[in-house]
Design an enzyme around this catalytic site. Structure first.
Site, PDB file in Angstrom:
ATOM      1  N   PRO A 224       0.819  -1.223   0.000  1.00  0.00           N
ATOM      2  CA  PRO A 224       0.000   0.000   0.000  1.00  0.00           C
ATOM      3  C   PRO A 224       0.853   1.272   0.000  1.00  0.00           C
ATOM      4  CG  PRO A 224      -0.905  -1.594   1.552  1.00  0.00           C
ATOM      5  CD  PRO A 224       0.378  -2.174   1.039  1.00  0.00           C
TER       6      PRO A 224
ATOM      7  N   ILE B  15      -1.653  -7.771  -6.330  1.00  0.00           N
ATOM      8  CA  ILE B  15      -0.894  -8.972  -6.651  1.00  0.00           C
ATOM      9  C   ILE B  15      -1.585  -9.781  -7.741  1.00  0.00           C
ATOM     10  CG2 ILE B  15       0.133 -11.094  -5.733  1.00  0.00           C
ATOM     11  CD1 ILE B  15       1.356  -8.339  -4.727  1.00  0.00           C
TER      12      ILE B  15
ATOM     13  N   GLN C  70     -10.244   6.485 -31.869  1.00  0.00           N
ATOM     14  CA  GLN C  70     -10.607   7.661 -32.667  1.00  0.00           C
ATOM     15  C   GLN C  70     -10.975   7.257 -34.097  1.00  0.00           C
ATOM     16  OE1 GLN C  70     -10.900  10.519 -31.235  1.00  0.00           O
ATOM     17  NE2 GLN C  70     -11.369  11.773 -33.021  1.00  0.00           N
TER      18      GLN C  70
ATOM     19  N   GLY D 225     -17.613   6.507 -33.121  1.00  0.00           N
ATOM     20  CA  GLY D 225     -18.570   6.047 -32.109  1.00  0.00           C
ATOM     21  C   GLY D 225     -18.461   4.559 -31.835  1.00  0.00           C
TER      22      GLY D 225
ATOM     23  N   GLU E 282       4.716  -3.173 -12.894  1.00  0.00           N
ATOM     24  CA  GLU E 282       6.113  -3.624 -13.066  1.00  0.00           C
ATOM     25  C   GLU E 282       7.036  -2.457 -13.414  1.00  0.00           C
ATOM     26  OE1 GLU E 282       7.166  -7.356 -14.706  1.00  0.00           O
ATOM     27  OE2 GLU E 282       5.221  -8.256 -14.237  1.00  0.00           O
TER      28      GLU E 282
ATOM     29  N   THR F 263       6.532   1.988 -13.306  1.00  0.00           N
ATOM     30  CA  THR F 263       5.831   2.983 -14.127  1.00  0.00           C
ATOM     31  C   THR F 263       6.768   3.496 -15.234  1.00  0.00           C
ATOM     32  OG1 THR F 263       6.615   4.778 -12.731  1.00  0.00           O
ATOM     33  CG2 THR F 263       4.498   3.775 -12.118  1.00  0.00           C
ATOM     34  N   SER F 264       6.182   4.171 -16.196  1.00  0.00           N
ATOM     35  CA  SER F 264       7.012   4.763 -17.264  1.00  0.00           C
ATOM     36  C   SER F 264       8.020   5.739 -16.664  1.00  0.00           C
ATOM     37  CB  SER F 264       6.125   5.473 -18.293  1.00  0.00           C
ATOM     38  OG  SER F 264       5.389   4.525 -19.023  1.00  0.00           O
ATOM     39  N   GLU F 265       7.604   6.426 -15.593  1.00  0.00           N
ATOM     40  CA  GLU F 265       8.510   7.401 -14.959  1.00  0.00           C
ATOM     41  C   GLU F 265       9.702   6.687 -14.308  1.00  0.00           C
ATOM     42  OE1 GLU F 265       5.196   7.312 -14.659  1.00  0.00           O
ATOM     43  OE2 GLU F 265       4.700   9.107 -15.802  1.00  0.00           O
TER      44      GLU F 265
END
Lengths: 248, 379
Positions: free
Chosen positions: B128, B157, B336, B340, B363, B365-367
């Site tokens: 957490p 998990i 896009q 619709g 796994e 983040t992009s950061e």
């Protein structure tokens, strides 16, 4: 009991067929697969071996083709065939293929020989029948099921309005169609890994003449544009059918 | 350079494609709506050997290379990422971690059933309050002589309920910081383990995601992986390979959405012609194709480096970050292009867009990937 499954190496059934000139298939970009009936035959043969390991000792696949068909043969081995034979020749026409297969089968003992009803490339539907004639063997056409019950080989055929069940003495040729297996077997990792180590025997082709020669391929005419007529313009429809289509 | 795949690699790619189209496609939308885990399909995938495909055959695995794994992950993820992620966790994290760092006894007892697909594994790192900063593990593994006493909670998990074998990262010596962390093999049915409810997620809704609570769970010392304090290093090394799995998953999500958008653009007509003939749409598809080609090349480069025993951590971070980010872009454009129809479930692309989002988060983040990549530039 030994099973032989005859496999053809055919273009994927979703291939957009093109020709180089009017006599040669343009093979560029084509993905080659096991002929779908043959793949289902092999699947059923594997299922039978898994269900009756005491009765079925070996499954062999055979292909008449050049080295280009070896990926297809390896896939058959990955699915679960025990060994493979490749007759090293371009499969030019049905009689040539049937006669090449017959030469190999004569020299080896098989109890059940599977061939597909037709191949997805030329749809000739003749190899199975020719093979039976050349080998003077029993053949059962339009086979939609095969089981081993109480030691007997029971073959199902779809006939008008129902199903016929036959108790067939081995050896025989089963020309199979829809129903023989539900879906083709997906090769497992272990099968893929082992495929390269399974025996693939390459035999020289027998000296056999072709009985037919492809003269020309002709593609169907492109479809014309669709025109829609409604109740309000029936007269126009009649006019078009009379003057343009010259049908009335 | 040789960009040709081997016969085996092509066969695995086709097997994964056939499996996905035959076994997963027909009810993927329904399972997503109901958050339903496809246990029966996972069993079939395991029987085909996909869950242990990269494990050495001497430990009952398939012995396939990472390139094959990338190809299989892409094909499964084109259709159902909730199933693909099971394969990714089992292969990249659990099996690889055990095979590389486990003792022979651990491999015999735990790795072999996993590699045979008889059991499923889970990797328990996130908490957490410890996500991207994995050094701040609050789950404790107190050294009690013969055993560790584990207490704490793990979050998000994957495979939490279906797994039998957990790899748990927990803090033994807080004063040593991340060098006090251990990795433990824990049987899921050990007394003291309870699961939270199935997470109601935005995407990958049918994957088996729960929080896992440990309350005085006794774990034998023999179940520790590596030396005392190796746990954080173990987790980071394992995640290097895990990134290749999630990068391939993101690639599959992108290429699945692209294939659907391309098909739609060739069929759908507007202003008297197929919408593909409008440059606004054709250029979108061209951009999507370039991104996917780049993404695939990065995944395969990372896989090739791993297969040839070269350092792959940085390229796998590049692959994870790039593939996840372009998956988000490509799926958004696929919606896009569908207009619709893209916004309703029947056309799949909205689901793929929801799935893409997770690949930018889990796994690493992009950061976090950019931190890994940028730090490597300083060296």
């Amino acid at each position: 009991m030994k099973i032989l499954v005859c496999i053809s190496d055919v273009p994927d059934t979703t291939t957009k067929i093109k020709f180089a000139g009017n006599k040669e298939l343009d093979k560029a970009g084509i993905q080659w697969i096991i002929n779908p009936w043959d793949e289902l035959s092999l699947t059923r043969a594997i299922e039978l071996k898994e269900a009756h390991p005491d009765k079925i000792e070996n499954i062999t696949v055979i292909n008449v083709g050049t080295t280009a068909s070896e990926p297809t043969i390896r896939k058959a081995l990955a699915m679960g065939a025990d060994n493979a034979i490749r007759v090293d020749s371009e499969p030019k026409e049905a009689y040539f293929v049937a006669a090449q297969l017959a030469e190999v089968i004569k020299s080896k003992q098989f109890d059940i020989v599977f061939t597909g009803l037709d191949s997805a490339d030329y749809n000739g539907s003749t190899v199975g029948g020719m093979l039976a004639e050349l080998l003077d063997m029993t053949s059962v056409s339009a086979v939609s099921g095969i089981n081993i019950e109480d030691g007997k080989v029971i073959v199902s055929r779809e006939i008008d309005g129902g199903t016929q069940k036959l108790d067939v003495q081995t050896p025989f040729i089963a020309v199979v169609q829809k129903g023989i297996a539900i879906d083709p077997r997906i090769p497992a990792m272990r099968g893929i890994m082992m495929a390269r180590t399974k025996p693939l025997e390459v035999v020289a082709p027998a000296n056999i003449d072709n009985l037919t020669e492809i003269v020309e391929y002709e593609m169907p005419q492109p479809k014309g544009k669709c025109r829609k007529f409604t109740e309000e313009n029936v007269n126009e429809l009649v006019d078009v059918l009379h003057k343009e289509a010259k049908l009335i | 350079m040789n960009f040709e795949f081997t016969e085996e690699q092509k066969m695995i790619q086709q097997a994964a494609k056939d499996f996905a189209e035959r076994e997963l496609l027909h009810d993927v939308i329904e399972r997503d709506a109901k958050s339903e885990f496809p246990a029966d399909r996972i069993k079939k995938l395991a029987e085909l050997g996909f869950l242990g495909m990269m494990t050495d055959p001497k430990y009952d695995g398939g012995g396939m290379d990472t390139v094959s794994y990338v190809l299989a992950m892409e094909e499964l993820s084109k259709i159902d990422s909730s199933v693909a992620v099971v394969m990714s966790v089992c292969n990249s994290l659990v099996n690889w971690g055990l095979e590389t760092y486990g003792t022979e006894e651990q491999k015999e007892k735990y790795l072999k059933p996993l590699a045979r697909g008889e059991k499923i594994g889970a990797f328990l790192l996130s908490e957490p309050e410890a996500g991207s900063d994995a050094t701040k593990q609050r789950t404790t593994a107190e050294d009690k002589g013969d055993y560790y006493l584990v207490n704490g909670t793990k979050n998000w998990i994957t495979n939490a309920n279906c797994a039998s074998t957990y790899l748990v990262i927990a803090q033994t010596n807080p004063e040593k910081g991340h060098k006090g962390i251990n990795a433990l093999i824990v049987d899921k049915n050990t007394p003291g383990i309870t699961l939270g409810p199935h997470e109601d997620k935005m995407g990958m809704r049918s994957s088996d995601t729960h929080s896992v609570m440990f309350n005085d769970v006794k774990v034998p010392k023999a179940n520790r992986i590596g030396e005392d304090g190796f746990g954080f290093n173990f987790a980071m090394k394992t995640l290097d390979g895990g990134r290749i799995g999630i990068a391939s998953q993101a690639l599959g999500i992108a290429s699945g959405a692209f294939e659907r958008a391309l098909h739609y653009a060739k069929e759908r007509k507007a202003f008297g012609t197929e919408i593909f003939n409008h440059q606004a749409i054709a250029f979108k598809l061209a951009d999507m194709a370039v991104k996917i080609e780049n993404a695939r090349n990065l995944c395969l480069k990372a896989a090739w480096l791993k297969d040839t025993k070269q350092p792959y951590g940085i390229v796998s971070a590049m692959a994870k970050q790039y593939c996840a980010d372009i998956a988000m872009e490509v799926t958004t454009e696929a919606v896009q292009i569908h207009g619709g129809y893209g916004y309703v479930k029947e056309y799949h692309v909205e689901r793929l867009m929801r799935e893409a989002k997770l690949t930018q988060i889990y796994e690493g983040t992009s950061e976090i990937q950019k931190i890994v990549i940028s730090r490597s530039l300083l060296k």
